[in-house]
Each structure stands twice: as C-alpha cells, then as structure tokens.
Design a protein around this motif. Sequence first.
Motif, PDB file in Angstrom:
ATOM      1  N   GLY A 101       0.868  -1.053   0.064  1.00  0.00           N
ATOM      2  CA  GLY A 101      -0.032   0.018   0.150  1.00  0.00           C
ATOM      3  C   GLY A 101       0.767   1.323   0.035  1.00  0.00           C
ATOM      4  N   VAL A 102       2.166   1.040   0.151  1.00  0.00           N
ATOM      5  CA  VAL A 102       3.029   2.231   0.006  1.00  0.00           C
ATOM      6  C   VAL A 102       4.050   1.792  -1.036  1.00  0.00           C
ATOM      7  N   PHE A 103       4.299   2.857  -2.040  1.00  0.00           N
ATOM      8  CA  PHE A 103       5.372   2.197  -3.226  1.00  0.00           C
ATOM      9  C   PHE A 103       6.200   3.542  -3.460  1.00  0.00           C
ATOM     10  N   ASP A 104       7.434   3.252  -3.357  1.00  0.00           N
ATOM     11  CA  ASP A 104       8.581   4.203  -3.647  1.00  0.00           C
ATOM     12  C   ASP A 104       8.427   4.392  -5.225  1.00  0.00           C
ATOM     13  N   ILE A 109       2.043  11.038  -2.584  1.00  0.00           N
ATOM     14  CA  ILE A 109       0.590  11.227  -3.277  1.00  0.00           C
ATOM     15  C   ILE A 109      -0.399  10.173  -2.641  1.00  0.00           C
ATOM     16  N   THR A 110      -1.387  10.453  -1.959  1.00  0.00           N
ATOM     17  CA  THR A 110      -2.341   9.693  -1.688  1.00  0.00           C
ATOM     18  C   THR A 110      -3.472   9.349  -2.646  1.00  0.00           C
ATOM     19  N   VAL A 111      -3.556   8.016  -3.301  1.00  0.00           N
ATOM     20  CA  VAL A 111      -4.521   7.831  -3.930  1.00  0.00           C
ATOM     21  C   VAL A 111      -5.771   6.908  -3.543  1.00  0.00           C
ATOM     22  N   THR A 113      -0.546   4.702  -1.355  1.00  0.00           N
ATOM     23  CA  THR A 113       0.230   6.084  -1.217  1.00  0.00           C
ATOM     24  C   THR A 113       1.681   5.773  -2.059  1.00  0.00           C
ATOM     25  N   LEU A 114       1.807   6.803  -2.903  1.00  0.00           N
ATOM     26  CA  LEU A 114       3.368   6.734  -3.608  1.00  0.00           C
ATOM     27  C   LEU A 114       4.009   7.908  -2.903  1.00  0.00           C
ATOM     28  N   VAL A 115       5.294   7.222  -2.641  1.00  0.00           N
ATOM     29  CA  VAL A 115       6.277   8.225  -2.179  1.00  0.00           C
ATOM     30  C   VAL A 115       7.758   8.341  -2.832  1.00  0.00           C
ATOM     31  N   ARG A 116       8.205   9.591  -2.799  1.00  0.00           N
ATOM     32  CA  ARG A 116       9.514   9.849  -3.092  1.00  0.00           C
ATOM     33  C   ARG A 116      10.184  10.926  -2.477  1.00  0.00           C
TER      34      ARG A 116
END
Length: 559
Positions: free
Chosen positions: A421-424, A517-519, A551-554
């Motif tokens: 559920g959380v992806f870099d 970015i929360t999708v 959630t996408l993170v970077r």
Amino acid sequence: MPASRDRSGVSRRQVLVGAAGTTGLLAAAGPSAQAATRRPRDGDGTPEQVHLTWGEDPTSSVVVSWASPHHATRPRIRIGRRIIAAQERQYTDAINGETVWTYHARVGGLRPGATYVYVVTADNDGNTADPFSATFRTAPAGRPAFRFTSFGDLSTPNPDWVLSYGQSAYAVSAVESFQPLFHLLNGDLCYANLNPQSQPEVWRDFGNNNQTSAAYRPWMPCPGNHEVEFGNGPQGLTSYLTRYTLPDNSVPDFAGRWYSFRIGSVLFVSLDADDVVYQDAAAFVAGPPSLQPVASTGNAAIEPGTSFYVRGYSGGAQTRWLEQTLAAARANPGIDWIIAQMHQCAASSSATGNGSDLGIRAEWLPLFDRYQVDLVLNGHDHDYERSFPCRGTDTNAGTETATGATVNTLRPHPVTTDDTGVFDTSQGTVHLILGCGGTNTNLDDYGVDSQDGTRQARVFTRANRPAATSVAGVYARAGADAVEDATWSARRDPSTGYGVAVFDVHPGTGPGSQTSITVTHYHAVGADPVNPATGAKGAPSPDYTQFETFTLVRTRSDG
Ligand SMILES: [Fe+2]
C-alpha cells in the motif's frame, strides 16, 4: 465514504438547463425522450458546452471554451471588470455536413490560488438577461498541496448513442463532489465515431453533461481511439481539437495532440497513444453497408473494411518531445513528480477489453524508466486495475495465442510484488487503468491463466487490421494476438466497471524531505449493466464508495 450529492458549485441556472433535458441528471435518472439532443437553431449564439482548460501557466491563466448552436456574434467572457473577446473556431463534420461553432477566450494575468467568477455571453445569446456564469480557481503558487481526479471513457447520458449510459452524468457529479483543482480525462470522451452520422450531436450531449463540472475546474483531456473520426483532419481529431484549447507543445503541425503542464512540484504529461499503439481501434466501417457522407460534404462513401489507422502519424515527433520534456523535468529541482496520461494501456489484464499494447511498451516505457515517471493513467478498458511499480522488462514472457509460440511482449517487470500500500515510485512506475467513467459497456472481467490460475493479460504485438469474415461484406478486427502472465498486476476490481480516482499531493515539509501522493479509488457498485462475476443486473448509481487507497512516495528533488 459515499460521494456527496451536494451540488455545490453548480448554479441554479445550470440545474434548470438540466431539467430542460440537455444535461445529464434527468437522463441519468431514467432515459427519456427529453434526453435527445436538439437540432441547432439558426442565429442562436447561446453559449453551451462550457468548459475550462489550463492556460500556459495554471497559476495565472485559464482558457474558457464553449460552443453555440449557430454562429455567435461578439462572443466574449466577462471576468471582474474585464471583457475578453473569444476566438471562433469552426469546422464542418465530414459525415453529416453540420457546422460546429466553438469559442475560446484566453484569460491571463490571474492571481495564484484565487477564485474568480466569470460570465459567458454573445450578442445573440438567448439568455442575455441571465447569461451563463460559473467560478474557477487558479493553481496555487510554490509547492502546494492539491487534489486532482481522473477517469476516461465517459460517454454521454443520452442512451440514443452507441456506448452512452446514465452513469456518465453521475461520474461528472462525482468529480464535482470531490472538488479537485482539475480533472484528467484520459481519452474516449464520448464515442462520437461510433455514431458516425451524428458526431456533432454526440459531442454536444457530452459537452453539456460535463459542463456541470468542467465549467468550474479544468478538465484536461487526451485523445483516445474514439476521438479519431473519418474525414475530420489528418488524424481524425478535428472535432476534439476544435473544442479544446490545450497548452502549447511547440511542435509544428501537432498542436493539441500532446502537451504538458505543471502544478507545483508535479509535471503532468498528456500523450496521444494513437500515435504508437499497434491496435487498430479507431473509426471503422464493418459493413455490409458502406458509410455514406451526406452529399453536401462532397465526400465519397467509405467502404466496408475501411479503418482509420494512424499509428506512426507524428513520425517520431511525439516521442522526441516526450524525451526532451522528461529530461528537462528530471533536471529541475522544483519538480518531484511526473505523471503521464494516455488512453491506451501498457499494462491492462481485462479479459473482455482490449488489453495491453506492445507499441506503448516499446516506444515509451524505456523513457518512463530512464526519467522515473511515477504514475501512468490510462482508460480504454472500462474497469479499474493497478500495477505494482515496474521497471525494465521481462524478455520472451508472452505466448502467441494462435500458435503457442513464444513472443517477446516486453512485459513490465515489477520491482516488488508485496502489496504494502506504500510504493516508492523512484524505483518503478505505477500504471492505473481508469476506463471506468460512464460507458454502457463494463469490462471488469479479468484474465486468468487456465493452466495455473495466475493473472493473465492479453497483449497486442502487431496490428489487427480489418479482415473479411465468413459473412459476405462484413469485416472485423481481431483481438489481441498474445497472452502473458500478468506478474505486474496488483489489484483489480471485479465488483464494478465504474469509478473515479482521487489524488492528493502532499509536497513534503522541506527541501529533501519525503513527498507523497495518496490515491483513493471510489467505485459505483451496482452500476454494471451486467456484472461479469455475479451476473447481477445493475443500473446507473450515484453512490461512489471507497474501493482502495494507497500511497506513492519519493524524496523531494530539492534536497
Ligand atoms: Fe478506447
């Protein structure tokens, strides 16, 4: 969370227009004769189909566009004390010979993050005493938090048209209920090319339906295969391009086909995948009858077996622009995220839809890898699907359906298959299929390998040009020619083919911090005319409930 039915932001006059039958809510509640489009009236310059797009800088500029049933005299907008004249663009449809008048007013010099009221009118506006009025908000300056939404494959609420369905009105209302800064409409806007004798009328019902939201916030489109229409321009995009004014790509001969714009730390890149896909899925005459344009057009009959296939039309110009755009973005410390929209799919495992296309994989995925594109938004298959982050390809992972031979589908390689559920996304690109707007043809039926039960995708690896069938005079285009195990597929929604994705960009707390970015995908359960998994028969539904969030993170680029 159910989407609010609050119609805030929609003026009373618009609701009354809806009650008169040209916009969607009435039709969505139950198709009626009133939903049928009206024929243009001579001399009527009343604005309709009002919609916004971003100007060159979303913090300071928008474009207000509309159409009118006939030529408008002194078309203009009023915003504050300013009167801005609109430019007219018109065309005559190549099949039914009707002329379409559109108007475009460029508004610059606006303040960032500010709300404006505007009025649209003309000297021959039938509503002169109470002209159309709406509000919009410019993009905030700096590195703001903001929200946007996306889906494609919208259609119209008028069931007289092929692929149209009442859900398309609820879909527009759902966007409005989330109050995004803007919406990405990722192709196949209204399927006018499936109603070739009535293309301008289909566009009109589309424009009046999505005015409910698009007059209040930009709707930024990309072309799909169903924007490609016989006789209407070199790529068949004249109907689309005449209605939209889009950011300049500075590429001669190809304005409006692809473009980019920037909101805060996000670069949005909108592409025309018709230029690269193998699949032949645009305008087509199956037969036996030919398609006969009206005499006034002077156009010849289009014979059965004819399709409008535009693969390669830019001669590589789009890909060269894409590489330059991506390289500049990744060299810019002010840009963290790169989000691309295009209609057709690199990674879709719909069983009854189109599937994935090697053309996109070969032409653009290497660039997405090189420049760390975070997210790709597609439509085309009328369902929802999310991939794991992918980088690079698996070689020779496909099987030719007809022969069983091994074929290299350039299968996207998932960098993880752990669905946390959380992806870099600095490590891989996430693909989302969002063809879940509002057509009457849900495709939420997903491929499974009958040998081992794993997910399976269909892949076009070559052109499926029209071929004669066993019925005399009738031609058909084949489906995808290969399959692969869809190791990249993370989540699919077999409960409904309808939904809207909501994206909340969080810019981080300072230079070099984490941004995210929360999708959240909201879906309309029960809206499938027939659900492929259960056989349950449904109807258009206004109830959008949460399907999943991730959630996408970077790391920020300014560290
Ligand atoms: Fe499509």
